[in-house]
Write a protein that holds these residues in place. Sequence first.
Motif, PDB file in Angstrom:
ATOM      1  N   ARG A 129       0.925  -1.272   0.084  1.00 14.53           N
ATOM      2  CA  ARG A 129      -0.205  -0.095   0.159  1.00 14.53           C
ATOM      3  C   ARG A 129       0.724   1.073   0.051  1.00 14.53           C
ATOM      4  O   ARG A 129       0.570   2.178  -0.620  1.00 14.53           O
ATOM      5  CB  ARG A 129      -1.002   0.006   1.201  1.00 14.53           C
ATOM      6  CG  ARG A 129      -2.032  -0.910   0.923  1.00 14.53           C
ATOM      7  CD  ARG A 129      -3.017  -0.675   2.286  1.00 14.53           C
ATOM      8  NE  ARG A 129      -4.013  -1.768   2.235  1.00 14.53           N
ATOM      9  CZ  ARG A 129      -5.271  -1.335   1.605  1.00 14.53           C
ATOM     10  NH1 ARG A 129      -5.299  -0.382   0.898  1.00 14.53           N
ATOM     11  NH2 ARG A 129      -6.257  -2.153   1.465  1.00 14.53           N
ATOM     12  N   ARG A 164       0.485  -7.375  -8.156  1.00 16.04           N
ATOM     13  CA  ARG A 164       0.289  -6.071  -8.150  1.00 16.04           C
ATOM     14  C   ARG A 164       1.665  -5.192  -7.642  1.00 16.04           C
ATOM     15  O   ARG A 164       1.706  -4.133  -8.210  1.00 16.04           O
ATOM     16  CB  ARG A 164      -0.877  -5.837  -7.214  1.00 16.04           C
ATOM     17  CG  ARG A 164      -1.153  -4.345  -6.369  1.00 16.04           C
ATOM     18  CD  ARG A 164      -1.536  -3.614  -7.643  1.00 16.04           C
ATOM     19  NE  ARG A 164      -2.629  -3.765  -8.315  1.00 16.04           N
ATOM     20  CZ  ARG A 164      -3.203  -3.242  -9.395  1.00 16.04           C
ATOM     21  NH1 ARG A 164      -2.673  -2.359  -9.765  1.00 16.04           N
ATOM     22  NH2 ARG A 164      -4.361  -3.945 -10.061  1.00 16.04           N
ATOM     23  N   GLN A 166       1.431   7.322  -6.340  1.00 18.74           N
ATOM     24  CA  GLN A 166       0.289   8.279  -6.633  1.00 18.74           C
ATOM     25  C   GLN A 166       0.990   9.728  -6.172  1.00 18.74           C
ATOM     26  O   GLN A 166       0.820  10.744  -7.086  1.00 18.74           O
ATOM     27  CB  GLN A 166      -0.683   7.982  -5.716  1.00 18.74           C
ATOM     28  CG  GLN A 166      -1.572   6.603  -5.962  1.00 18.74           C
ATOM     29  CD  GLN A 166      -2.444   6.910  -7.260  1.00 18.74           C
ATOM     30  OE1 GLN A 166      -3.268   7.963  -7.262  1.00 18.74           O
ATOM     31  NE2 GLN A 166      -2.541   6.082  -7.877  1.00 18.74           N
ATOM     32  N   GLY A 220       2.442   1.921  -3.457  1.00 16.44           N
ATOM     33  CA  GLY A 220       1.072   2.495  -4.240  1.00 16.44           C
ATOM     34  C   GLY A 220       0.917   3.899  -3.868  1.00 16.44           C
ATOM     35  O   GLY A 220       0.644   4.807  -4.828  1.00 16.44           O
ATOM     36  N   TRP A 236      -6.725   3.646 -10.182  1.00 21.19           N
ATOM     37  CA  TRP A 236      -5.988   2.514  -9.555  1.00 21.19           C
ATOM     38  C   TRP A 236      -6.466   1.286  -8.955  1.00 21.19           C
ATOM     39  O   TRP A 236      -7.245   1.676  -7.731  1.00 21.19           O
ATOM     40  CB  TRP A 236      -4.816   3.050  -8.591  1.00 21.19           C
ATOM     41  CG  TRP A 236      -3.817   2.024  -8.121  1.00 21.19           C
ATOM     42  CD1 TRP A 236      -2.454   1.960  -9.043  1.00 21.19           C
ATOM     43  CD2 TRP A 236      -3.560   1.381  -7.055  1.00 21.19           C
ATOM     44  NE1 TRP A 236      -1.728   1.175  -8.552  1.00 21.19           N
ATOM     45  CE2 TRP A 236      -2.044   0.780  -7.223  1.00 21.19           C
ATOM     46  CE3 TRP A 236      -4.229   1.235  -6.048  1.00 21.19           C
ATOM     47  CZ2 TRP A 236      -1.472  -0.001  -6.404  1.00 21.19           C
ATOM     48  CZ3 TRP A 236      -3.583   0.256  -5.136  1.00 21.19           C
ATOM     49  CH2 TRP A 236      -2.372  -0.352  -5.228  1.00 21.19           C
ATOM     50  N   ILE A 274       3.293  -2.237  -9.725  1.00 20.39           N
ATOM     51  CA  ILE A 274       3.987  -0.790  -9.200  1.00 20.39           C
ATOM     52  C   ILE A 274       5.478  -0.464  -9.569  1.00 20.39           C
ATOM     53  O   ILE A 274       5.744   0.469  -9.752  1.00 20.39           O
ATOM     54  CB  ILE A 274       3.419  -0.789  -7.804  1.00 20.39           C
ATOM     55  CG1 ILE A 274       2.183  -0.730  -7.305  1.00 20.39           C
ATOM     56  CG2 ILE A 274       4.246   0.404  -6.992  1.00 20.39           C
ATOM     57  CD1 ILE A 274       1.639  -1.000  -5.957  1.00 20.39           C
TER      58      ILE A 274
END
Lengths: 127, 239
Positions: B5, B38, B12, B8, B224, B42
């Motif tokens: 997370r 995932r 962003q 991610g 996303w 990224i």
Amino acid sequence: MIGAVLLIATPAFAGGIKGPWELDKKRNIVNENHETAPGSYITLPLIRFFQKYISPVDGERCPCFPTCSSYSLQAYRKHGFFIGTLMTVDRLFHEADIEKHAPLRKVGDRDRFIDPLENNDFWFADH
Amino acid sequence: MDKNRIAGAYLQGEEFEKAANAAEDFQREHPNHPLRFRSILIQGKSIIKIGHTREGRKVLLNLAKETPDLRIRNEALMVVGRSLVDEGRFKEADEIFSRIDKESSLYKKAAKARRYLAGAEEIPLKSPELAGLLGAILPGAGHLYAERRGSAVFAFMFTGAFATATMEAFSNEHNELGCGLAAITGLIYAGNIFSAVNVAHNHNLKQTKAFKERIMDTTRVGMWVGGDGTFMLSLGWCF
């Protein structure tokens, strides 16, 4: 002739200002520490003379950023005498319709068309 | 899980190096975690954004081969295709976009991009060599060919004025002055050819950039999708 000399010289003695060449502090003059390409030693003092003594009298006429003299100085320093001259001529030519081809940005207190050296030597210069 | 997370969030926030490192940490700490794919996505996106495009594309193409998750696969292919478009490799980009599944939500975007890419050969480019040649034959003609009318007039008049002055100097037997003017005229003439080549290159750059931007806008992936089934919406604004 005498009249023209007086016209240029009179402001130099007025109001404690040594001369219009003092205005060059406001201008965009490229970094003096930049490495100079060989063969450009004759032209650099001429451009500096123009920037210091002629351009302040002539007024800020160049619509581009960097100004044509600064651009020329950068071109001579980066590419030497021959290519520097070609790039200076190119700048003087394509400045004629720059408004359709370069973005307009606020630089200092006026709007100028952004046309750096990299926009015109990207296709042959080694970066 | 948290590191994924975090990666991610870094992506962003356009902290690409941190995103790539966090994603790599996650893969090392959880080699068999379902979110591993995932995380690789990224990582690949971040590597491309850092500027190591070839390495990033390699990571994403391997991911597209390995992952069983079609959403991740298609998103990876989309990113690879966009990266190729950005480098002007239109045929390869077209091939990558053609591999996106028909069932995917990205398929429409890829199909639209492929329609644009089919017109890549019709981009109105100018030949810098021809511009230079025309400029050599008649000062200003190269500029005119590269659609720079104002510059063309200026180049013609400026070069012509110096050439006339040189001829006048010689015809009036001011030979020293004539030689000086001839040297200056020669440099201006050479500058005129250089300028014609330069404006043609700039014309091509502008046209190609506009073409690329149209495809990049078409293929933009704005949402996303979280690998654990959650959706993460990103809001962007300009000011």
